[in-house]
Design a protein around this motif. Structure first.
Motif, PDB file in Angstrom:
ATOM      1  N   ASP A   4       0.840  -1.214   0.000  1.00 38.11           N
ATOM      2  CA  ASP A   4       0.000   0.000   0.000  1.00 38.11           C
ATOM      3  C   ASP A   4       0.866   1.252   0.000  1.00 38.11           C
ATOM      4  O   ASP A   4       0.623   2.205  -0.739  1.00 38.11           O
ATOM      5  CB  ASP A   4      -0.907  -0.010   1.243  1.00 38.11           C
ATOM      6  CG  ASP A   4      -1.741   1.254   1.340  1.00 38.11           C
ATOM      7  OD1 ASP A   4      -2.526   1.510   0.405  1.00 38.11           O
ATOM      8  OD2 ASP A   4      -1.595   1.997   2.331  1.00 38.11           O
ATOM      9  N   PHE A   5       1.928   1.207   0.820  1.00 37.80           N
ATOM     10  CA  PHE A   5       2.848   2.340   0.898  1.00 37.80           C
ATOM     11  C   PHE A   5       3.490   2.606  -0.460  1.00 37.80           C
ATOM     12  O   PHE A   5       3.508   3.730  -0.955  1.00 37.80           O
ATOM     13  CB  PHE A   5       3.923   2.054   1.959  1.00 37.80           C
ATOM     14  CG  PHE A   5       5.021   3.076   2.009  1.00 37.80           C
ATOM     15  CD1 PHE A   5       4.836   4.286   2.666  1.00 37.80           C
ATOM     16  CD2 PHE A   5       6.245   2.841   1.384  1.00 37.80           C
ATOM     17  CE1 PHE A   5       5.844   5.231   2.705  1.00 37.80           C
ATOM     18  CE2 PHE A   5       7.257   3.780   1.420  1.00 37.80           C
ATOM     19  CZ  PHE A   5       7.050   4.978   2.083  1.00 37.80           C
ATOM     20  N   ARG A   8       1.075   4.061  -2.976  1.00 36.91           N
ATOM     21  CA  ARG A   8       0.789   5.477  -2.728  1.00 36.91           C
ATOM     22  C   ARG A   8       1.952   6.361  -3.172  1.00 36.91           C
ATOM     23  O   ARG A   8       1.754   7.431  -3.722  1.00 36.91           O
ATOM     24  CB  ARG A   8       0.515   5.714  -1.239  1.00 36.91           C
ATOM     25  CG  ARG A   8      -0.889   5.363  -0.809  1.00 36.91           C
ATOM     26  CD  ARG A   8      -0.972   5.357   0.708  1.00 36.91           C
ATOM     27  NE  ARG A   8      -2.321   5.103   1.169  1.00 36.91           N
ATOM     28  CZ  ARG A   8      -3.245   6.046   1.320  1.00 36.91           C
ATOM     29  NH1 ARG A   8      -2.981   7.296   1.031  1.00 36.91           N
ATOM     30  NH2 ARG A   8      -4.457   5.741   1.759  1.00 36.91           N
ATOM     31  N   LEU A  11       1.944   6.587  -6.895  1.00 36.30           N
ATOM     32  CA  LEU A  11       0.883   7.498  -7.321  1.00 36.30           C
ATOM     33  C   LEU A  11       1.319   8.946  -7.108  1.00 36.30           C
ATOM     34  O   LEU A  11       1.057   9.827  -7.939  1.00 36.30           O
ATOM     35  CB  LEU A  11      -0.400   7.194  -6.537  1.00 36.30           C
ATOM     36  CG  LEU A  11      -1.678   7.885  -7.012  1.00 36.30           C
ATOM     37  CD1 LEU A  11      -1.981   7.535  -8.459  1.00 36.30           C
ATOM     38  CD2 LEU A  11      -2.856   7.482  -6.122  1.00 36.30           C
ATOM     39  N   GLY A  12       2.033   9.180  -5.995  1.00 40.25           N
ATOM     40  CA  GLY A  12       2.544  10.522  -5.711  1.00 40.25           C
ATOM     41  C   GLY A  12       3.558  10.961  -6.760  1.00 40.25           C
ATOM     42  O   GLY A  12       3.505  12.092  -7.254  1.00 40.25           O
ATOM     43  N   VAL A 101       3.122  12.076   1.177  1.00 38.90           N
ATOM     44  CA  VAL A 101       4.035  11.446   0.228  1.00 38.90           C
ATOM     45  C   VAL A 101       5.427  11.865   0.671  1.00 38.90           C
ATOM     46  O   VAL A 101       5.632  13.013   1.045  1.00 38.90           O
ATOM     47  CB  VAL A 101       3.767  11.971  -1.203  1.00 38.90           C
ATOM     48  CG1 VAL A 101       4.801  11.453  -2.172  1.00 38.90           C
ATOM     49  CG2 VAL A 101       2.370  11.589  -1.671  1.00 38.90           C
TER      50      VAL A 101
ATOM     51  N   THR B  72       3.107  10.225   8.354  1.00 35.72           N
ATOM     52  CA  THR B  72       2.421   9.996   7.077  1.00 35.72           C
ATOM     53  C   THR B  72       0.955   9.622   7.299  1.00 35.72           C
ATOM     54  O   THR B  72       0.068  10.143   6.619  1.00 35.72           O
ATOM     55  CB  THR B  72       3.142   8.906   6.267  1.00 35.72           C
ATOM     56  OG1 THR B  72       4.521   9.262   6.194  1.00 35.72           O
ATOM     57  CG2 THR B  72       2.598   8.805   4.870  1.00 35.72           C
ATOM     58  N   ARG B  76      -2.509  11.821   6.250  1.00 34.28           N
ATOM     59  CA  ARG B  76      -3.679  11.328   5.510  1.00 34.28           C
ATOM     60  C   ARG B  76      -4.974  11.706   6.207  1.00 34.28           C
ATOM     61  O   ARG B  76      -6.023  11.759   5.581  1.00 34.28           O
ATOM     62  CB  ARG B  76      -3.621   9.796   5.414  1.00 34.28           C
ATOM     63  CG  ARG B  76      -2.676   9.350   4.346  1.00 34.28           C
ATOM     64  CD  ARG B  76      -2.690   7.840   4.234  1.00 34.28           C
ATOM     65  NE  ARG B  76      -1.414   7.423   3.696  1.00 34.28           N
ATOM     66  CZ  ARG B  76      -0.857   6.249   3.923  1.00 34.28           C
ATOM     67  NH1 ARG B  76      -1.452   5.359   4.672  1.00 34.28           N
ATOM     68  NH2 ARG B  76       0.299   5.967   3.384  1.00 34.28           N
ATOM     69  N   ARG B 102      -4.403  12.681  -6.311  1.00 36.92           N
ATOM     70  CA  ARG B 102      -3.351  11.680  -6.523  1.00 36.92           C
ATOM     71  C   ARG B 102      -2.361  11.691  -5.361  1.00 36.92           C
ATOM     72  O   ARG B 102      -1.944  10.654  -4.878  1.00 36.92           O
ATOM     73  CB  ARG B 102      -2.600  11.960  -7.820  1.00 36.92           C
ATOM     74  CG  ARG B 102      -3.420  11.648  -9.063  1.00 36.92           C
ATOM     75  CD  ARG B 102      -2.562  11.928 -10.300  1.00 36.92           C
ATOM     76  NE  ARG B 102      -3.142  11.375 -11.512  1.00 36.92           N
ATOM     77  CZ  ARG B 102      -3.894  12.090 -12.353  1.00 36.92           C
ATOM     78  NH1 ARG B 102      -4.173  13.358 -12.104  1.00 36.92           N
ATOM     79  NH2 ARG B 102      -4.390  11.526 -13.433  1.00 36.92           N
ATOM     80  N   LEU B 103      -1.987  12.911  -4.946  1.00 41.14           N
ATOM     81  CA  LEU B 103      -1.014  12.999  -3.853  1.00 41.14           C
ATOM     82  C   LEU B 103      -1.554  12.371  -2.573  1.00 41.14           C
ATOM     83  O   LEU B 103      -0.799  11.896  -1.740  1.00 41.14           O
ATOM     84  CB  LEU B 103      -0.647  14.461  -3.586  1.00 41.14           C
ATOM     85  CG  LEU B 103       0.271  15.129  -4.608  1.00 41.14           C
ATOM     86  CD1 LEU B 103       0.376  16.615  -4.329  1.00 41.14           C
ATOM     87  CD2 LEU B 103       1.655  14.488  -4.583  1.00 41.14           C
ATOM     88  N   GLY B 105      -3.631   9.841  -2.579  1.00 44.49           N
ATOM     89  CA  GLY B 105      -3.945   8.435  -2.827  1.00 44.49           C
ATOM     90  C   GLY B 105      -5.425   8.118  -2.928  1.00 44.49           C
ATOM     91  O   GLY B 105      -5.855   7.020  -2.561  1.00 44.49           O
TER      92      GLY B 105
END
Lengths: 254, 325
Positions: A4-5, A8, A11-12, A101, B72, B76, B102-103, B105
């Motif tokens: 998952d990390f 993400r 994606l960043g 991110v 992190t 979120r 996007r940033l 997620g």
């Protein structure tokens, strides 16, 4: 480091890349000038000098074609990286830097984004390679690879300097004391050989971009001093050092 | 349910103790105002909660995640709206939200739907595909609110959300904030220099001074602690001792030719009070406001502060961090 990390972070990275591409595409005037300037070098400068000299069997204008490609990469890449000074002034980066991110991913997104911009500019120049009779089109993929690695190194360098600088005043200094020497000492405009004064030859051998020009010239014109693995090896090492340095400085940037 | 929890949260920069042990519990769905004079530590406190500043000691939890150990995950859970616009002006409104999505997620399956919803909520649907550099100040602010809430954070941090906007736009911005907070049950933590707005918007207020929370309550309760009404009398020679000895008077302050008296049930006692003063030039009576509470507790006027030193907490954090190095 779960999946998952990683997902993400990827994606960043792609988000930043996507943004840089949008911006590049939107600023049409930048694309035009990035194409017109090298063309002026080739035809106004190259044709002029070429009227009275040639290098070996090759017309001077054709001879500097690899050098001018490299010049586009040098200027495009370093200025792209330095542009973050402006982004920070306008607070464009602030919202990005508080996203979940890592800084390193944002840095990589910027590097890939910058390389994409620069390579698109290079591709436009390659589209006109038929104007240079000595250029071998089959050498273009290898030349592109060498320019890509060089672009990674120089975008990282630009970002590293951009992370350190607070104001745009430093811009001129970097342009004068870093970018122009890198360009002039790369052999973009003349051969790097024993005819040169010793000091100049020495400095040029220390400039990693000499190996870019050598490699690209080898790929496109078949004229080179070093084997390709030496050229590619040196600029890859240069890119690796710049990536580490750039990501370190970018992570520390306030 | 408690959404933000801090225990002795502390930050020192070199020798400067910016935040000296803050204990806070903020409930889910609350609109919480953090007020304080410049340099009081609200800046640093919010910076720590947003994981921009690393705490020196103590603990902070947002939605159960530790701000120091899991920044992190905390990021979120939170949305941040900065005081100065941080939009990408070369992108359109919609593209700004796409970048943010996007940033943060947000899965591609719901990305466009959420973006459309948010644009609708802040009334920017029709301008969504215009470059944000063509937006007015109020529109930019609305887009930033939409951006701050796009990833459906548990907590939204707002730094002076209405500073620099004209009064009408300010009122509308607050409307949007309230609407959005209700819709998603988002907890809102804000700083503002507009006391009337804090009084009207916030369920609870924390006043911070010299790095400590010196008052924490609902705006109503805070105002009640002022001990009644405020009567301002302009007079050249006030008999201060006599006034102070009156049983219904809780506080007397003298500023130039005017004395300001805090007293219970002013409407009943005003006549008697005035009879003690030989030469009354003018009298003014009013209910105390949050502003009075603030001045009483900190000895400073927040509005004056704002004018003298209009910097955002983010800028101050940046400055502090530089100094800390």
């Amino acid at each position: 480091m779960n999946s998952d990390f990683i997902q993400r972070e990827l994606l960043g990275i792609s988000a930043i890349w996507w943004r840089e591409f949008k911006v590049f595409w939107r600023e049409k005037s930048r694309i035009v000038s990035s194409f017109v300037q090298p063309m002026m070098w080739l035809f106004l400068f190259g044709s002029g000098i070429g009227a009275s000299i040639s290098v070996g069997d090759v017309n001077y204008r054709d001879y500097i074609y690899p050098g001018i490609l490299t010049m586009s990469v040098i200027f495009g890449s370093v200025f792209f990286g330095l542009y973050i000074i402006w982004d920070r002034k306008l607070d464009v980066l602030k919202a990005v830097l508080v996203a979940p991110v890592t800084r390193i991913s944002i840095f990589f997104g910027k590097v890939i984004g910058g390389c994409t911009d620069v390579l698109l500019q290079v591709l436009i120049l390659f589209a006109f390679s038929f104007l240079f009779p000595s250029v071998n089109p089959w050498g273009i993929p290898l030349a592109l690879l060498i320019l890509f690695i060089t672009s990674i190194a120089l975008v990282s360098l630009g970002l590293a300097l951009g992370s350190l600088l607070e104001s745009l005043e430093g811009f001129q200094v970097i342009s004068t004391f870093l970018i122009f020497p890198l360009f002039f000492l790369s052999g973009a405009l003349f051969p790097v050989d024993d005819k040169l004064p010793v000091w100049l030859h020495g400095l040029m051998k220390l400039n990693p971009l000499s190996y870019t020009v050598d490699g690209v010239r080898g790929a496109l014109l078949g004229i080179h001093t070093y084997p390709f693995y030496v050229d590619i090896g040196i600029i890859t090492l240069f890119a690796a050092i710049m990536l580490v340095l750039g990501s370190f400085l970018f992570s520390r940037m306030k | 349910m408690v959404i933000i929890e801090t225990h002795s949260l502390t930050k020192t920069f070199g020798k400067i103790q910016a935040v000296r042990g803050i204990d806070l519990n903020i409930e889910k769905g609350e609109i919480f105002g953090l007020l304080g004079p410049n340099g009081a530590g609200k800046t640093t406190t919010i910076g720590m909660l947003c994981t921009i500043v690393r705490p020196t000691s103590g603990q902070g939890l947002i939605a159960g995640f530790d701000i120091a150990k899991h920044p992190t995950q905390v990021r979120r859970q939170i949305g941040i709206v900065f005081q100065d616009p941080t939009l990408d002006t070369i992108l359109t409104g919609r593209e700004n939200l796409q970048l943010h999505a996007r940033l943060y997620g947000i899965p591609s399956s719901v990305r466009n739907l959420w973006i459309a919803e948010m644009l609708e909520l802040v009334d920017l649907r029709e301008r969504a595909d215009d470059l944000t550099k063509t937006y007015s100040g109020g529109m930019k602010r609305r887009l930033e609110l939409a951006r701050g809430l796009l990833h459906r954070p548990a907590v939204l941090f707002l730094d002076e959300p209405t500073l620099g906007l004209d009064p009408q736009t300010r009122a509308r911005t607050w409307e949007y904030i309230r609407k959005m907070a209700q819709k998603e049950e988002t907890t809102v933590v804000l700083t503002t220099h507009y006391m009337e707005e804090a009084e009207a918007m916030c369920n609870r207020i924390g006043i911070i001074d010299a790095g400590r929370i010196i008052a924490l309550d609902t705006p109503e309760n805070m105002i009640n602690t002022m001990g009644g009404d405020i009567v301002a009398i302009a007079t050249p020679e006030p008999p201060l001792d006599k006034i102070r000895s009156l049983p219904y008077v809780s506080q007397v302050k003298k500023a130039g030719d005017t004395i300001e008296i805090t007293m219970k049930s002013a409407h009943l006692h005003l006549a008697e009070l005035l009879s003690l003063i030989p030469a009354v030039i003018s009298v003014e009576m009013r209910k105390p406001t949050l502003s009075d509470v603030f001045i009483k507790l900190t000895g400073r006027d927040i509005q004056v502060d704002a004018i003298e030193n209009g910097e955002s907490w983010v800028d101050s954090v940046a400055r502090y961090r530089q100094r800390g190095k």
